[in-house]
Design a protein around this motif. Structure first.
Motif, mmCIF file in Angstrom:
data_model
loop_
_atom_site.group_PDB
_atom_site.id
_atom_site.type_symbol
_atom_site.label_atom_id
_atom_site.label_comp_id
_atom_site.label_asym_id
_atom_site.label_seq_id
_atom_site.Cartn_x
_atom_site.Cartn_y
_atom_site.Cartn_z
ATOM 1 N N ALA A 2 0.801 -1.139 -0.073
ATOM 2 C CA ALA A 2 0.071 -0.063 0.006
ATOM 3 C C ALA A 2 0.811 1.241 -0.016
ATOM 4 O O ALA A 2 0.487 2.114 -0.558
ATOM 5 C CB ALA A 2 -0.760 -0.026 1.445
ATOM 6 N N THR A 3 1.876 1.116 0.666
ATOM 7 C CA THR A 3 2.814 2.335 0.816
ATOM 8 C C THR A 3 3.603 2.409 -0.572
ATOM 9 O O THR A 3 3.583 3.717 -1.286
ATOM 10 C CB THR A 3 3.999 2.172 1.877
ATOM 11 N N GLY A 4 3.890 1.618 -1.163
ATOM 12 C CA GLY A 4 4.633 1.566 -2.485
ATOM 13 C C GLY A 4 3.524 2.098 -3.692
ATOM 14 O O GLY A 4 3.788 3.006 -4.484
ATOM 15 N N VAL A 5 2.318 1.631 -3.519
ATOM 16 C CA VAL A 5 1.423 2.396 -4.475
ATOM 17 C C VAL A 5 1.138 3.841 -4.063
ATOM 18 O O VAL A 5 1.119 4.466 -5.100
ATOM 19 C CB VAL A 5 -0.018 1.873 -4.295
ATOM 20 N N ASN A 6 1.007 4.118 -2.885
ATOM 21 C CA ASN A 6 0.949 5.503 -2.434
ATOM 22 C C ASN A 6 2.012 6.465 -3.031
ATOM 23 O O ASN A 6 1.787 7.455 -3.557
ATOM 24 C CB ASN A 6 0.884 5.493 -0.952
ATOM 25 N N LEU A 7 3.408 5.867 -2.729
ATOM 26 C CA LEU A 7 4.325 6.595 -3.299
ATOM 27 C C LEU A 7 4.408 6.827 -4.720
ATOM 28 O O LEU A 7 5.090 7.806 -5.208
ATOM 29 C CB LEU A 7 5.753 5.821 -2.633
ATOM 30 N N ALA A 8 4.168 5.707 -5.298
ATOM 31 C CA ALA A 8 3.997 5.901 -6.770
ATOM 32 C C ALA A 8 2.972 6.982 -7.395
ATOM 33 O O ALA A 8 3.347 7.824 -8.233
ATOM 34 C CB ALA A 8 3.304 4.437 -7.505
ATOM 35 N N ALA A 33 -7.776 4.144 -2.470
ATOM 36 C CA ALA A 33 -7.617 5.109 -1.521
ATOM 37 C C ALA A 33 -6.214 5.684 -1.626
ATOM 38 O O ALA A 33 -5.903 6.700 -1.349
ATOM 39 C CB ALA A 33 -8.006 4.786 -0.251
ATOM 40 N N ALA A 34 -5.247 4.600 -1.685
ATOM 41 C CA ALA A 34 -3.896 4.893 -1.422
ATOM 42 C C ALA A 34 -3.245 5.856 -2.439
ATOM 43 O O ALA A 34 -2.602 6.725 -2.511
ATOM 44 C CB ALA A 34 -2.946 3.680 -1.260
ATOM 45 N N VAL A 35 -3.783 5.660 -3.805
ATOM 46 C CA VAL A 35 -3.486 6.225 -5.116
ATOM 47 C C VAL A 35 -4.099 7.768 -4.927
ATOM 48 O O VAL A 35 -3.122 8.778 -5.063
ATOM 49 C CB VAL A 35 -4.216 5.693 -6.237
ATOM 50 N N LEU A 36 -5.172 7.943 -4.542
ATOM 51 C CA LEU A 36 -5.888 9.160 -4.285
ATOM 52 C C LEU A 36 -5.322 9.924 -3.287
ATOM 53 O O LEU A 36 -4.919 11.092 -3.055
ATOM 54 C CB LEU A 36 -7.476 9.040 -3.971
ATOM 55 N N LEU A 37 -4.803 9.311 -2.018
ATOM 56 C CA LEU A 37 -4.275 10.081 -0.896
ATOM 57 C C LEU A 37 -2.765 10.443 -1.255
ATOM 58 O O LEU A 37 -2.401 11.548 -1.175
ATOM 59 C CB LEU A 37 -4.033 9.056 0.250
ATOM 60 N N GLY A 38 -2.232 9.602 -2.249
ATOM 61 C CA GLY A 38 -0.819 9.979 -2.621
ATOM 62 C C GLY A 38 -1.071 11.409 -3.609
ATOM 63 O O GLY A 38 -0.118 12.257 -3.472
ATOM 64 N N LEU A 39 -1.884 11.204 -4.542
ATOM 65 C CA LEU A 39 -1.948 12.150 -5.577
ATOM 66 C C LEU A 39 -2.354 13.609 -4.572
ATOM 67 O O LEU A 39 -1.659 14.794 -4.822
ATOM 68 C CB LEU A 39 -3.125 12.169 -6.468
#
Length: 365
Positions: free
Chosen positions: A224-230, A279-285
């Protein structure tokens, strides 16, 4: 892991105590060390010695955590937070020291990329072995290496020599009067609300294990952290450069904060592994769009050039104070009737309010 080992079923409360006290240490350390490095003079430059000492102290705190038993994590984490906030104050002030206003969004974007690299490496280091100690020691070793580029480059500020009267008013300088500097006040409120909303939803590991029921929650956190960081990688430079070229900051801060609020709502409503990843993607963006441009905005509402590190430290209390409050609030929400749904819903509302209030800032578009 340590909180669960020590407290068992009361892990949320134990984690709240350790994180809250550590955040309280950072709340004091950032503006105090910032004020000191504004006035420091040495042949290495005023900022460099504080960075070197901060990284060394942070590594020592992580080593202390590696051997922590019972309540020793409280002391270790307070040392880490205080020391790394000393190290953080100086590089933050280097941006307004050396970067023109029209390029500060880009500079903040590059800082966002540094965040990605650091978190990606340390997330992996933190999961070395099945115990906590190898992860702490790996992070401590990397921390010492990570401080070298700044120390060796020896960037120099242009400190103003303090007069006797300035030293007398040292403590008074930690108050930025919102009546005289309203934009600084609104910038503080905006950052506080957005960061409070983000910090409340902190217990990621417990959420995945106890609610989503993902097998191997440690691995799931890494994924999840990796997806978020991407997603952060995409948003970081793009948002910073775009805000420079358009000459606008507030729209990016507002949009990023609202995107994070949407991610929190999604987490509350879509309690599956797929929902977590989206959600991790949206949170990262949202996070890096908001945080990168918000930092550039903060550098434009500082009251005085001679006190940049101190004033940034005071404004950064808006990020530190939520870390003190959020663990207490989060523990109450998780163990209350609303459970993890409330843990996600409350941050969405708080962050959305912060997003709207950024438009109270008048001196920056």
């Amino acid at each position: 892991m340590q909180a669960e080992a020590v407290a068992g079923p009361g892990k949320e409360g134990a984690l709240a105590l350790v994180l809250g006290l550590g955040a309280a240490a950072s709340l004091v350390a950032n503006p105090v060390f910032g004020a000191l490095c504004d006035r420091a003079r040495s042949r290495f430059g005023g900022r460099v010695p504080w960075v070197a000492a901060g990284f060394a102290g942070g590594a020592a705190g992580l080593v202390l955590l590696a051997g922590a038993r019972r309540w020793w994590p409280v002391l270790g984490w307070c040392v880490v937070q205080a020391a790394l906030n000393a190290a953080h104050a100086a590089p933050s002030a280097t941006v307004p020291d050396q970067v023109p206003v029209r390029q500060r969004g880009t500079a903040a974007g590059w800082s966002g990329l540094a965040l990605i690299v650091g978190v990606a490496i340390d997330t992996r280091l933190a999961h070395l072995g099945d115990a906590a100690a190898p992860g702490y020691l790996g992070c401590a070793a990397f921390l010492l290496l990570a401080g070298l580029p700044f120390v060796l480059s020896r960037p120099r500020a242009r400190p103003v020599a303090p007069t006797r009267s300035e030293w007398r008013s040292f403590l008074a300088g930690f108050w930025i009067d919102p009546r005289r500097h309203p934009d600084s006040g609104w910038a503080w409120v905006t950052r506080f609300l957005v960061d409070l909303g983000t910090a409340i939803a902190l217990p990621y590991l417990y959420f995945l294990a106890d609610v989503v029921h993902v097998a191997g929650s440690k691995t799931a956190v890494t994924i999840a952290t990796g997806v978020n960081l991407a997603a952060v990688l995409v948003a970081s430079l793009v948002s910073g450069i775009a805000s420079d070229r358009l000459g606008r900051r507030r729209a990016f801060v507002c949009g990023g904060a609202l995107l994070m609020a949407c991610a929190a709502v999604l987490m509350a409503c879509w309690l599956t592994w797929s929902g977590v990843l989206v959600a991790a993607v949206l949170l990262g963006l949202g996070f890096d769009t908001c945080s990168a441009v918000d930092f550039a905005l903060l550098t434009q509402v500082l009251p005085a050039a001679a006190d940049r590190a101190r004033d940034l430290g005071v404004l950064n209390i808006a990020s530190s104070l939520p870390q003190v409050l959020a663990p207490v609030v989060a523990a109450a929400l998780v163990t209350g009737p609303g459970g993890y749904a409330a843990l996600c819903g409350v941050p969405a509302v708080v962050g959305a309010v912060g997003a709207v209030l950024v438009y109270r800032i008048r001196s920056v578009r």
